[in-house]
Scaffold this active site. Structure first.
Site, mmCIF file in Angstrom:
data_model
loop_
_atom_site.group_PDB
_atom_site.id
_atom_site.type_symbol
_atom_site.label_atom_id
_atom_site.label_comp_id
_atom_site.label_asym_id
_atom_site.label_seq_id
_atom_site.Cartn_x
_atom_site.Cartn_y
_atom_site.Cartn_z
ATOM 1 N N ASP A 65 24.857 -25.823 106.222
ATOM 2 C CA ASP A 65 25.194 -25.990 104.827
ATOM 3 C C ASP A 65 25.547 -24.524 104.423
ATOM 4 O OD1 ASP A 65 24.744 -28.324 105.428
ATOM 5 O OD2 ASP A 65 22.908 -28.744 103.853
ATOM 6 N N ASP A 87 16.811 -32.593 105.004
ATOM 7 C CA ASP A 87 17.422 -33.539 106.145
ATOM 8 C C ASP A 87 18.108 -32.844 107.251
ATOM 9 O OD1 ASP A 87 18.923 -31.476 104.060
ATOM 10 O OD2 ASP A 87 20.962 -32.792 104.165
#
Length: 306
Positions: A211, A67
């Protein structure tokens, strides 16, 4: 400077959010645009904006999850035909980004008509370009994941035209010498440039996180930043689910904002378990919990001045 979000969702594209992509417009310091991550569909998102692919001269990848990179090969090939011909591009990211790009281009029989330089990071990076300093530090996401701290250059103070006219200097080329030097000579007399211009302006400091779950390097990246861009994958419930997936809970992010004396946070990488009305309710609750903090959940195509 401006920051634009072309994708604010997590893991999968949805009708409301595309996957990760953030553009940083360096104007007025530079005529360049830097892109952070390129999730699936990034180039299509950019078509809805005035940004042109040819102006992007750096792409920073936080980590190798799909992603954040699935949109990169298509964007690179399209750049060849959208103003990027012969314009160098630098791609910065974790080790493996070079192999990923070269393999996908080779497999699709694609060729680029501009040079690409790869900078792969193992643990940390300190990079300088056009007066900007970029520092990258490894985070904690179960795979190599990096955050980037971008520090814009310090600019000279504004010329005090009235004071220069008092010594007989009218506007002209000599003003550049006053602006760019510590001292100057005028009519056989030495003057200190600082007496004829305002205070230097320190450029903004921006931290863009990949992340991560909470870790020590987050503090380095966020220290006294003007802006944090941080994932907000989990924004309600307890933190056990966030921990198990090596992500941050919203309370972790807001504690980081407070602990590092940063000015504000823009929250992205939002799980598709939350719809827009859910987020509005949670945001109102968080504002009551943290009344002294400035933060916002962003949506695709949101643009903010820095």
């Amino acid at each position: 400077m401006e920051i634009t979000f072309f994708g604010t969702g997590a893991a999968l594209p949805t009708k409301e959010r595309n996957t990760q992509a953030i553009a940083l417009n360096l104007d007025p310091y530079s005529n360049s645009i830097w892109l952070f991550d390129a999730g699936e569909g990034t180039q299509h998102q950019i078509l809805h904006h005035s940004i042109k692919l040819g102006k992007i001269n750096h792409i920073f990848i936080t980590h190798m999850h799909g992603d954040h990179i699935y949109g990169l090969p298509g964007l690179l090939t399209s750049r060849s035909f959208q103003g990027g011909e012969n314009k160098p591009l630098t791609i910065v990211g974790p080790r493996g980004i070079k192999n990923y790009v070269e393999t996908t281009l080779q497999a699709s029989l694609s060729r680029l008509n501009y040079p690409v330089t790869f900078i792969e990071i193992d643990d940390q990076l300190h990079y300088h370009h056009e007066g900007f300093t970029v520092s990258a530090y490894n985070l904690n996401h179960g795979v190599p994941s990096f955050g980037y701290r971008i520090e814009a250059p310090t600019t000279s103070g504004k010329i005090d035209v009235a004071s220069l006219r008092e010594i007989g200097m009218e506007p002209g080329p000599k003003y550049q010498e006053v602006k760019n030097s510590d001292s100057f000579i005028f009519n056989d007399k030495v003057y200190q440039s600082s007496d004829f211009k305002g205070e230097e302006k320190v450029g903004p400091k921006i931290a863009i996180f990949g992340d991560t779950m909470p870790c020590e390097n987050e503090l380095k990246l966020a220290d006294n930043a003007d802006l944090l861009v941080h994932e907000a994958t989990y924004i309600d419930g307890d933190r056990s689910l966030a921990d198990s997936h090596h992500h941050s809970h919203i309370n972790d992010v807001l504690h980081l904002l407070e602990a590092t004396n940063s000015k504000q946070a823009l929250l992205n990488h939002i799980s598709n378990r939350y719809n827009l009305s859910d987020i509005d309710v949670i945001y109102a609750e968080l504002q009551n919990q943290y009344p002294n903090l400035k933060f916002k959940f962003v949506r695709d195509f949101d643009t903010f001045e820095i």
